[in-house]
Design an enzyme around this catalytic site. Structure first.
Site, PDB file in Angstrom:
ATOM      1  N   ASP A 283      77.227 -76.119 -17.771  1.00  0.00           N
ATOM      2  CA  ASP A 283      78.137 -77.141 -18.266  1.00  0.00           C
ATOM      3  C   ASP A 283      77.282 -78.263 -18.889  1.00  0.00           C
ATOM      4  OD1 ASP A 283      80.321 -78.631 -18.934  1.00  0.00           O
ATOM      5  OD2 ASP A 283      81.284 -78.515 -16.985  1.00  0.00           O
TER       6      ASP A 283
HETATM    7  C1  NOJ Z   1      82.259 -80.620 -19.785  1.00  0.00           C
HETATM    8  C2  NOJ Z   1      83.390 -79.842 -19.184  1.00  0.00           C
HETATM    9  O1  NOJ Z   1      83.257 -79.810 -17.773  1.00  0.00           O
HETATM   10  C3  NOJ Z   1      83.499 -78.410 -19.684  1.00  0.00           C
HETATM   11  O2  NOJ Z   1      84.711 -77.871 -19.221  1.00  0.00           O
HETATM   12  C4  NOJ Z   1      83.402 -78.345 -21.174  1.00  0.00           C
HETATM   13  O3  NOJ Z   1      83.514 -77.012 -21.605  1.00  0.00           O
HETATM   14  C5  NOJ Z   1      82.088 -78.951 -21.602  1.00  0.00           C
HETATM   15  N1  NOJ Z   1      82.044 -80.339 -21.194  1.00  0.00           N
HETATM   16  C6  NOJ Z   1      81.828 -78.832 -23.087  1.00  0.00           C
HETATM   17  O4  NOJ Z   1      82.603 -79.696 -23.783  1.00  0.00           O
END
Ligand code: NOJ
Length: 758
Positions: A283
């Site tokens: 993430d």
């Molecule tokens: C943080 C989020 O937790 C995740 O769900 C997302 O895909 C990513 N950012 C990328 O934007």
């Protein structure tokens, strides 16, 4: 005990597997390519910076074009349009030494430009065909705009509505969540990833993110393995089994080790036990965040992440900048770097990017396949299936298409807030507000009067926090008294009042945890004033999570929960309010009476001191002094304008054996005055187990449409497989003994019978 399958048995995913011959060709191609790559170029493939258009954390990467030329970038996300992506891809395939194409990702979560309802809403449709279709359309539109990878589906089970990200998932149930996970993977990836209208899916957040303590985003998770395996893992595994091409690690820790560095999770479970062969991406800045978790500096945590089985580093720049040194010091191996690089190249290969790096950059498709009238029509139809009718006394709904309707509330005329959280590609100016939708629908048949009534929240600081990502709440400077007085005057002139209240879009979603999940107090004041007019009041409830609406349930005659319904929200809500579509949504997450009951979920354990059925309180039993154990609205609940009767629950026998099939049937009658659909739900209870078992578990459902007066026998087939669970040794087993089966309209309103597993 029948030991049916060891957890370690490999259940390989099939739909996105290459044929052996293709696998061989891919291997030869990638071997050859990797033979030419320097260490730096390999590390470059592991790097996934954000283009910077959209951020959800701290960005550390800069000067991306230069890095692409130098082979220091494997993919890019948060960038869209076929034109822009073509231009960036051109840099990679014309100006970098090995001309390796980039992979382009985005959070295509519930639709692309045509936004569908938020995932929590979608899950309340209980319609796998429609869910798959929504993902298919999302893939079609995103791929027409240059994107070949979506960070979806989000399959985190959650039982804590304080957590804003419940809005992004499918609720509390592992069985329903698993079906949805599979439908979404199929929708995105189709049957051939190489087609220009299918995209790679990414199951997230692996794992257990929905179980963070206190519902506070990014918080700690601590969970026993039996619960993990039986209640939280199933949707991730289902998505992997459906062939999901990538997995995203979660921010939280598991047993003291953040998911991104958790070797047990990423290698022993995901790869070895589940047979996942795709790519694991972190993430956003999750590697860097392990320094704050207290696992070491960027170099140390990057090495830990790679060794655990992480392949691609989203935004943290840890792999790119530190792994060479770690390799020299013997902290990581060349093999680990090669493995990660190979998986990223394989994903690109499977998407067909080596054959044609511009496969997803067809500007003509962008002009003709995005936000089409057909897609919007589908979105409207789907949205109406996600609404849950929570209360409808005196048949307040559907509304009559005549007289005067007062539409009042801070969400009534607000296009920007219709699509809900995570709708980064949507053009909010094109969403249909409820005011527009209702006026379009009634035409000249009825008059719709509007007043705002109050703001979403009364505290301007809170309002600023929730008016982000281009979704202003449209703060009204007038006093609360003035706005309410205007609303009351409008209500008095009308025959019925529709109150569009609840949360604004960004009151749920990432980093939007709430410690109070009521409708904001100022909106309650508005409701009180509207009720005092004596006019019938219908709440149209906008929310990204279950809310504690005990007062509203007690005082307002009708409540239609519409979540955030997407681009076509206003039209779809009007369709249901006016009875053109009969609501059939069922809750995928329990609504608690108050916040103190959380976590409250239907498939809980019995405890050694269960409260007797029907009781409010018993001393020395598991309960509260000040609130009953009952939910406000249970899992699976949702009314219709018609009524459904359940009769004659029948089992095909009294016992089931390992190799037999078992039929459970029920007679379902539409006994009301409207045609309509009912989600018939089947639950099981394993009465005696080697470990404690839930009081009820969903094991089947069917959405059945019946004309008024029509009766149908609805049949479910059970096999011994449906009775399996992970035991003390984490083996997947079923255990002979007594079972109960329940069939009905919600988790707490069922017919029941018993049978034995021999
Ligand atoms: C943080 C989020 O937790 C995740 O769900 C997302 O895909 C990513 N950012 C990328 O934007």
């Amino acid at each position: 005990m029948i030991l049916l399958a060891l957890f370690t048995s490999l259940l390989m995913s099939c739909s996105q597997k290459n044929a052996p011959n293709e696998d061989h060709q891919m291997k030869v191609f990638i071997d050859d390519l990797m033979g030419k790559m320097t260490l730096e170029e390999k590390l470059g493939q592991l790097n996934l910076p954000s283009s910077g258009d959209i951020t959800t954390g701290e960005t550390s990467s800069s000067d991306i074009a230069q890095k692409i030329k130098e082979g220091q970038v494997g993919g890019l996300f948060n960038i869209k349009t076929a034109e822009k992506i073509r231009a960036v891809q051109k840099v990679a395939v014309e100006q970098s030494r090995l001309k390796i194409p980039l992979i382009f990702g985005m959070d295509v979560i519930h639709g692309y430009q045509t936004a569908f309802p938020i995932p929590l809403g979608m899950s309340c449709s209980w319609d796998m065909g429609l869910i798959e279709k929504s993902a298919r359309i999302a893939a079609q539109e995103a791929s027409a705009d240059g994107i070949c990878w979506t960070f979806s589906p989000m399959v985190d089970i959650s039982r804590d509505p304080r957590w804003g990200r419940m809005s992004e998932g499918s609720g509390e149930d592992p069985y329903l969540g698993s079906q949805i996970a599979q439908a979404m993977v199929k929708g995105y990836q189709g049957d051939d990833l190489r087609k220009n209208n299918t995209i790679l899916s990414c199951v997230k957040h692996f794992a257990l993110y929905g179980a963070i303590e206190a519902g506070r985003d990014y918080n700690t998770v601590d969970m026993g393995r039996i619960r993990m395996y039986n209640e939280y893992f199933p949707p991730y595994k289902a998505a992997v089994d459906a062939g999901a091409g990538s997995v995203m690690t979660s921010f939280n820790e598991i047993d003291g080790i953040p998911a991104t560095a958790n070797r047990w999770l990423l290698t022993d479970i995901l790869r070895k036990a589940w047979g996942f062969s795709g790519l694991v991406v972190t993430d956003y800045t999750a590697i860097l965040e392990m320094t704050d978790h207290g696992l070491g500096n960027l170099k140390e945590v990057s090495a830990l992440a790679l060794a655990a089985g992480t392949d691609m580093d989203m935004v943290a720049d840890g792999f790119l900048t530190t792994l060479k040194e770690s390799l020299d010091e013997g902290k990581v191996t060349q093999q680990e770097i090669d493995q990660a690089c190979r998986r990223i190249l394989e994903a690109k290969y499977k998407l067909g990017l080596f054959e044609d790096p511009y496969r997803y950059c067809d500007e003509n498709r962008a002009k003709t396949e995005i936000f089409t009238p057909e897609n919007r029509q589908v979105a409207r139809g789907i949205a109406a299936q996600t609404f849950v009718l929570l209360k409808n006394d005196n048949q307040t709904l559907p509304l009559q298409e005549k007289g005067t309707i007062a539409l009042i509330g801070p969400l009534a005329d607000n296009k920007e807030n219709m699509t809900g959280t995570w709708s980064v590609a949507a053009d909010f100016s094109k969403s249909v507000s409820l005011l527009e939708g209702l006026r379009n629908a009634v035409g000249t048949q009825a008059q719709v009067l509007y007043a705002k009534g109050t703001n979403v929240v009364s505290n301007p600081k809170l309002d600023a926090r929730i008016s982000i990502f281009g979704k202003p709440t449209q703060w009204d400077k007038r006093s609360q008294q003035e706005m309410i007085a205007e609303a009351v005057a409008v209500a008095r002139k009308s025959d019925v009042v529709v109150a569009a209240v609840g949360e604004s879009a960004e009151m749920s979603g990432e980093s939007s945890s709430r410690s109070d999940i009521n409708i904001p107090e100022n909106q309650k004041e508005l409701l009180e004033a509207l009720l005092a007019t004596g006019k019938p009041v219908v709440i149209v409830l906008f929310t990204g999570r279950p809310l504690t609406i005990s007062w509203e349930k007690a005082n307002v005659p009708a409540i239609l929960n519409v979540w955030f319904a997407g681009t076509e929200a206003g039209n779809a809500i009007a369709d249901v309010l006016l009875g053109k579509v009969n609501p059939s949504g069922k809750l995928s997450a329990t609504f608690p009476q108050n916040i103190g009951q959380i976590p409250l979920y239907y498939n809980h354990k019995n405890t050694g001191r269960p409260l007797a059925e029907g009781k409010w309180f018993q001393k020395f039993r598991s309960n509260y002094l000040d609130v009953s154990n009952d939910p406000l609205f249970p899992f699976g609940f949702g009314l219709s304008y018609t009524t459904f009767d359940y009769k004659n629950l029948k089992l095909s026998g009294l016992s089931l054996t390992a190799d037999s099939k078992f039929t459970v049937s029920v007679e379902l009658t539409n006994s009301g005055n409207y045609d309509g659909a009912e989600v018939v739900q089947l639950y099981l209870r394993d009465l005696v187990g080697s470990v404690t078992r839930p009081v009820k578990e969903l094991k089947g459902f069917q959405k059945i449409f019946l004309k008024k007066g029509e009766t149908r026998i609805v049949e479910f087939t059970l096999t011994e497989k449906d009775l399996r669970f992970y035991n003390e040794n984490l083996q997947l087993v079923s255990e002979p003994g007594d079972f109960k089966v329940f069939v009905g309209t919600s988790s707490d309103n069922t017919l029941e019978a018993g049978f034995v597993l021999k």
